[in-house]
Write a protein that holds these residues in place. Structure first.
Motif: not given
Length: 418
Positions: A39-54
């Motif tokens: 799964s894609s999960y992490g953060s870039v600054g204030d942005s959260i990277v998840s499967d749904n956000r991807n």
């Protein structure tokens, strides 16, 4: 004693107890398994990277949708290899029927799309297999790839699938799971494009969030107020209240009066200076590369031809280099896992690509003429590709006879009439 991997619902103490009885805990290989970045999960600054956000990135959504719907819409036929080596289409088989109606609530297109979406996003697709007493598949139910782990027991050859939902998990044997694998490190599982593109997706998400915030603030850059005077606490509070808009906050005023030698200066970089549009266009190509999709197919036509043979060749390249590997994996997985051992040498399922490869009417006409006049295809075979009914006598291959030796010209005119 029953194999603990046959226990359907395991959690907490009972799972540990079952593993202890089996002679050792199941283990996941250290690399290349589902545990390594599914799964894609992490953060870039204030942005959260998840499967749904991807998936909310338009390029990612478009790539997965394009591949999924194109594979789902392709017809699939069953072929039987006869004793003399010839192949004949035979759609009266059980495996053809189950792929047309895999379970009580899905048709074949919906099943293939559900499996292909998991395969495209996560590099793996899983379905629960139900068989009758003679071993024929009678039901296929798609499972979520992000909830599945693949384990190998200490004997080094027995695979076990662990499916986790709502803090409970279920063990399945290899025979109970239909598994289509993308390319991967160890042959047990495929790698996840959604996870491996997380860094590129994070950059795209950060740019989207930055642009959203910019326009939410009235398309104004943040400002800083400067003066050579020392302000009191009360004066600072009054300035913060009066100049919320100039600082990038809610719109309250349209006219500002700067007193006491105040001046303003922008802070940060505006979208033009940061080449925001160019960066976002680059992110389209960057993300499309992870899925093997030409950028023009997901809306970026700036640097690609939109008419003529250029577009046709790009479409052909997409079919051959992106879709074909997926179709090969489908066909191989069906042959290995769903067709009974006794039938694997004679039956196989195959996707029909004629609809994608036939081109426009002029190209199809030229193709049919060439294939028919050379005797490679019959009239009825050509008509079937156009969804036209057969004609009497159309199953006999024909070939033109104008290419005859020059010495034979005029030698036999018995068939000619005046």
């Amino acid at each position: 004693m029953a194999d603990p991997t046959d226990i359907r619902i395991n959690s907490g103490f009972w799972a540990k107890f079952g593993n202890w009885i089996s002679g050792g805990a199941l283990f996941t290989p250290p690399t290349g398994s589902q545990m390594a970045g599914v799964s894609s999960y992490g953060s870039v600054g204030d942005s959260i990277v998840s499967d749904n956000r991807n998936l909310q990135i338009s390029t990612v959504y478009a790539c997965i949708r394009l591949i999924t719907t194109m594979v789902g819409g392709l017809p699939m036929d069953c072929y039987r290899t006869q004793a003399d080596g010839t192949r004949v289409k035979d759609n009266s088989t059980t495996i053809y029927d189950i792929l047309q109606k895999p379970n009580a609530w899905m048709n074949g297109l919906e099943f293939v799309e559900a499996m292909q979406m998991n395969l495209t996003a996560y590099g793996n697709a899983y379905a629960l297999v139900e068989r009758n007493r003679v071993g024929d598949v009678i039901s296929l139910i798609p499972l979520l790839s992000s909830c599945m782990d693949v384990y190998i027991k200490p004997d080094g050859k027995t695979l076990v699938y662990k499916y986790s939902r709502d803090q409970e998990y279920t063990f399945f044997s290899k025979a109970e799971i239909f598994h289509i694998k993308g390319f991967g490190y160890n042959g047990l599982t495929g790698v996840s494009p959604l996870a491996y593109s997380a860094n590129a997706a994070g950059t795209a998400i950060a740019m989207e969030d930055n642009q959203k915030n910019f326009f939410a603030n009235g398309a104004k850059s943040p400002q800083i107020l400067m003066t050579d005077k020392i302000l009191t606490k009360e004066q600072r509070a009054q300035l913060a209240e009066n100049f919320q808009e100039i600082a990038g906050g809610p719109v309250k005023r349209r006219l500002w009066v700067l007193e006491g030698n105040f001046s303003t200066q922008s802070i940060g970089v505006n979208p033009n200076d940061s080449e925001m549009l160019a960066s976002r266009k680059f992110s389209v190509s960057e993300l499309a590369r992870f899925y093997g999709v030409p950028p023009f197919m997901v809306g970026d036509t700036e640097k690609s031809t939109s008419w003529g043979s250029g577009l046709e060749q790009q479409n052909l390249a997409f079919i051959q280099q992106t879709l074909k590997p997926y179709l090969d994996r489908w066909e191989a997985a069906i042959a290995d896992q769903l067709i009974k051992k006794a039938d694997q040498k004679t039956l196989h399922m195959e996707f029909n690509l004629n609809g994608l490869l036939r081109g426009d009417s002029a190209q199809r006409s030229a193709f049919y003429v060439a294939m028919k006049t050379s005797g490679i295809m019959t009239i009825n075979e050509c008509r079937r590709l156009e969804n036209l009914p057969d004609v009497t006598g159309g199953d006999v291959p024909m070939q033109q006879s104008q290419n005859v030796p020059i010495t034979s010209l005029g030698g036999n005119n018995d068939t000619q009439t005046d």
